[in-house]
Design a protein around this motif. Sequence first.
Motif, PDB file in Angstrom:
ATOM      1  N   ASP A   1       0.832  -1.209   0.000  1.00  0.00           N
ATOM      2  CA  ASP A   1       0.000   0.000   0.000  1.00  0.00           C
ATOM      3  C   ASP A   1       0.865   1.257   0.000  1.00  0.00           C
ATOM      4  O   ASP A   1       0.597   2.213  -0.739  1.00  0.00           O
ATOM      5  CB  ASP A   1      -0.930   0.011   1.213  1.00  0.00           C
ATOM      6  CG  ASP A   1      -2.023  -1.053   1.116  1.00  0.00           C
ATOM      7  OD1 ASP A   1      -2.275  -1.524  -0.017  1.00  0.00           O
ATOM      8  OD2 ASP A   1      -2.607  -1.414   2.154  1.00  0.00           O
ATOM      9  N   PHE A   2       1.902   1.243   0.827  1.00  0.00           N
ATOM     10  CA  PHE A   2       2.813   2.391   0.875  1.00  0.00           C
ATOM     11  C   PHE A   2       3.481   2.598  -0.482  1.00  0.00           C
ATOM     12  O   PHE A   2       3.558   3.725  -0.987  1.00  0.00           O
ATOM     13  CB  PHE A   2       3.881   2.186   1.952  1.00  0.00           C
ATOM     14  CG  PHE A   2       4.990   3.200   1.890  1.00  0.00           C
ATOM     15  CD1 PHE A   2       4.860   4.423   2.523  1.00  0.00           C
ATOM     16  CD2 PHE A   2       6.145   2.944   1.154  1.00  0.00           C
ATOM     17  CE1 PHE A   2       5.863   5.379   2.442  1.00  0.00           C
ATOM     18  CE2 PHE A   2       7.154   3.897   1.064  1.00  0.00           C
ATOM     19  CZ  PHE A   2       7.015   5.112   1.708  1.00  0.00           C
ATOM     20  N   LEU A   3       3.977   1.507  -1.083  1.00  0.00           N
ATOM     21  CA  LEU A   3       4.703   1.622  -2.349  1.00  0.00           C
ATOM     22  C   LEU A   3       3.800   2.099  -3.475  1.00  0.00           C
ATOM     23  O   LEU A   3       4.216   2.884  -4.333  1.00  0.00           O
ATOM     24  CB  LEU A   3       5.345   0.277  -2.708  1.00  0.00           C
ATOM     25  CG  LEU A   3       6.530  -0.134  -1.819  1.00  0.00           C
ATOM     26  CD1 LEU A   3       6.925  -1.572  -2.085  1.00  0.00           C
ATOM     27  CD2 LEU A   3       7.718   0.800  -2.042  1.00  0.00           C
ATOM     28  N   ARG A   4       2.548   1.641  -3.483  1.00  0.00           N
ATOM     29  CA  ARG A   4       1.613   2.121  -4.504  1.00  0.00           C
ATOM     30  C   ARG A   4       1.371   3.634  -4.348  1.00  0.00           C
ATOM     31  O   ARG A   4       1.338   4.376  -5.328  1.00  0.00           O
ATOM     32  CB  ARG A   4       0.294   1.358  -4.414  1.00  0.00           C
ATOM     33  CG  ARG A   4       0.335  -0.010  -5.077  1.00  0.00           C
ATOM     34  CD  ARG A   4      -1.052  -0.603  -5.220  1.00  0.00           C
ATOM     35  NE  ARG A   4      -1.575  -1.063  -3.934  1.00  0.00           N
ATOM     36  CZ  ARG A   4      -1.426  -2.304  -3.481  1.00  0.00           C
ATOM     37  NH1 ARG A   4      -0.774  -3.200  -4.202  1.00  0.00           N
ATOM     38  NH2 ARG A   4      -1.933  -2.672  -2.313  1.00  0.00           N
ATOM     39  N   LYS A   5       1.253   4.057  -3.081  1.00  0.00           N
ATOM     40  CA  LYS A   5       1.041   5.483  -2.809  1.00  0.00           C
ATOM     41  C   LYS A   5       2.278   6.291  -3.215  1.00  0.00           C
ATOM     42  O   LYS A   5       2.167   7.381  -3.793  1.00  0.00           O
ATOM     43  CB  LYS A   5       0.741   5.669  -1.324  1.00  0.00           C
ATOM     44  CG  LYS A   5       0.202   7.054  -0.973  1.00  0.00           C
ATOM     45  CD  LYS A   5       0.048   7.225   0.535  1.00  0.00           C
ATOM     46  CE  LYS A   5      -0.932   6.232   1.131  1.00  0.00           C
ATOM     47  NZ  LYS A   5      -1.147   6.501   2.580  1.00  0.00           N
ATOM     48  N   TRP A   6       3.457   5.735  -2.904  1.00  0.00           N
ATOM     49  CA  TRP A   6       4.709   6.430  -3.251  1.00  0.00           C
ATOM     50  C   TRP A   6       4.862   6.552  -4.762  1.00  0.00           C
ATOM     51  O   TRP A   6       5.220   7.614  -5.288  1.00  0.00           O
ATOM     52  CB  TRP A   6       5.890   5.677  -2.638  1.00  0.00           C
ATOM     53  CG  TRP A   6       7.220   6.252  -3.024  1.00  0.00           C
ATOM     54  CD1 TRP A   6       7.729   7.467  -2.653  1.00  0.00           C
ATOM     55  CD2 TRP A   6       8.199   5.643  -3.875  1.00  0.00           C
ATOM     56  NE1 TRP A   6       8.970   7.650  -3.214  1.00  0.00           N
ATOM     57  CE2 TRP A   6       9.281   6.548  -3.965  1.00  0.00           C
ATOM     58  CE3 TRP A   6       8.265   4.435  -4.550  1.00  0.00           C
ATOM     59  CZ2 TRP A   6      10.407   6.274  -4.717  1.00  0.00           C
ATOM     60  CZ3 TRP A   6       9.407   4.149  -5.302  1.00  0.00           C
ATOM     61  CH2 TRP A   6      10.462   5.072  -5.382  1.00  0.00           C
TER      62      TRP A   6
END
Length: 440
Positions: free
Chosen positions: A311-316
């Motif tokens: 989730d973090f990487l998709r947001k980043w």
Amino acid sequence: MNITKEQIDELNAVVKVAISKEDYQDKVDSILKDYRKQANIPGFRKGQVPMGLIKKQYGKAVLVDEVNKLLQDNLNKYLTEEKLDVLGNPLPRQQENFDWENENLDFEFELGLAPSFDVSLKTKKPIVHYKIVADKKMIDDQVERIQKQYGKLVSKKEVEKGDEITGTFTNEAEEIDNKTTIELSKIKGKKALNALVGKKVGDTVSLSTKGLFKEEYLLSSALGISREKAEKLNIEVNFIVEEINERQPATLDQELFDKLFGKDNVKSEQELKERIKEDSEKQFEQQADQKLLNDVTERLIDDTKFELPADFLRKWIQISGEKMLTDDEAKEEFEKSEKGLRYQLIEGKIIKENNLQVQFEELKEFAKGFVKSQMAQYGHINPEEQELENIANRVLGNQDEVKRLSEQLMSQKLLDLYKEKANLKVKEVTYDNFVKEAYS
């Protein structure tokens, strides 16, 4: 300034940064004083603009700039000191009712943390390490090509099988008008071959383009057209015979050996074949090594299981590019890059655990070897050491080249490590069988 970390789970955390007025005020005041000295505002003499007006015009912009610098410097320092292995970059959390007028400012950043995992080079199932050998047929074919290449052309009056014919292909509708030389041994269809055999200089032969040559790529160069056009072409073309030659093979003698390998380096047909075998297998080794590197990479990705802060990487990914991506676009980009990211983490762990490093002196030697191989392609076989040293130094003066060569050298170190420690099964194959097995 106070920085604290709140652990959300194994892969996610939030860093909170509290900045007080004492952290930034002196720097902001100093910059605004400099602004006042330089400001040119109508109605005021230079350097005499009231500080209140300077603060009103520039105060907030200077404050924001200085606080952001503080955040960046101290956040990076904190991550380094705490030895936090983060993926991507910290993402600032949006805060409602954030007010730059407050003396004390609080910020929050989301972190995606690298997972903890183990890597084993001893995979359960062995990985095939191909050893490609030059078989008798390949060596004999290469000897035949050499004899043909260095043989002499004998002019003939009438075409026979095995001859070379120079002539012009024409087709007015397709705007084809191209002079070329074709080898009858490369003609595929019996009908076309029979149509050419027996012809003399000045004769015109009608040939079908479909299936004309044994290797399809030859049609485009013969007709002087693009590969794309040649692939779809199915027409009749005229071929006007202009020259007929028989290529008589060169004699395998010392004169030819010296021409190929330098004086007295090869002295017999047997030595020629041994040299061909050695040179061919050296080239094959590079292909086999690349295949091994690819296969070990794929196996390590498959066998090494760990979770990512998805989730973090998709947001980043969504906000880190030149333009903001939609949720679906970010998800698609993450899926594309996930495999590469996984191997990047695996590779980094392997490098660290095996203490693989690229030292400057070995990088220079690697650069010299690269330069030497490049020079050899242009016939400069034995350059002076000082010449190599000078060129390598110029190459290493370019940071892009340093990065590229360092990556190549590290890949070689990883390959050597895999050959030493991975679970490999050596398989000896001919080149044809290697292509069939490796790329079918």
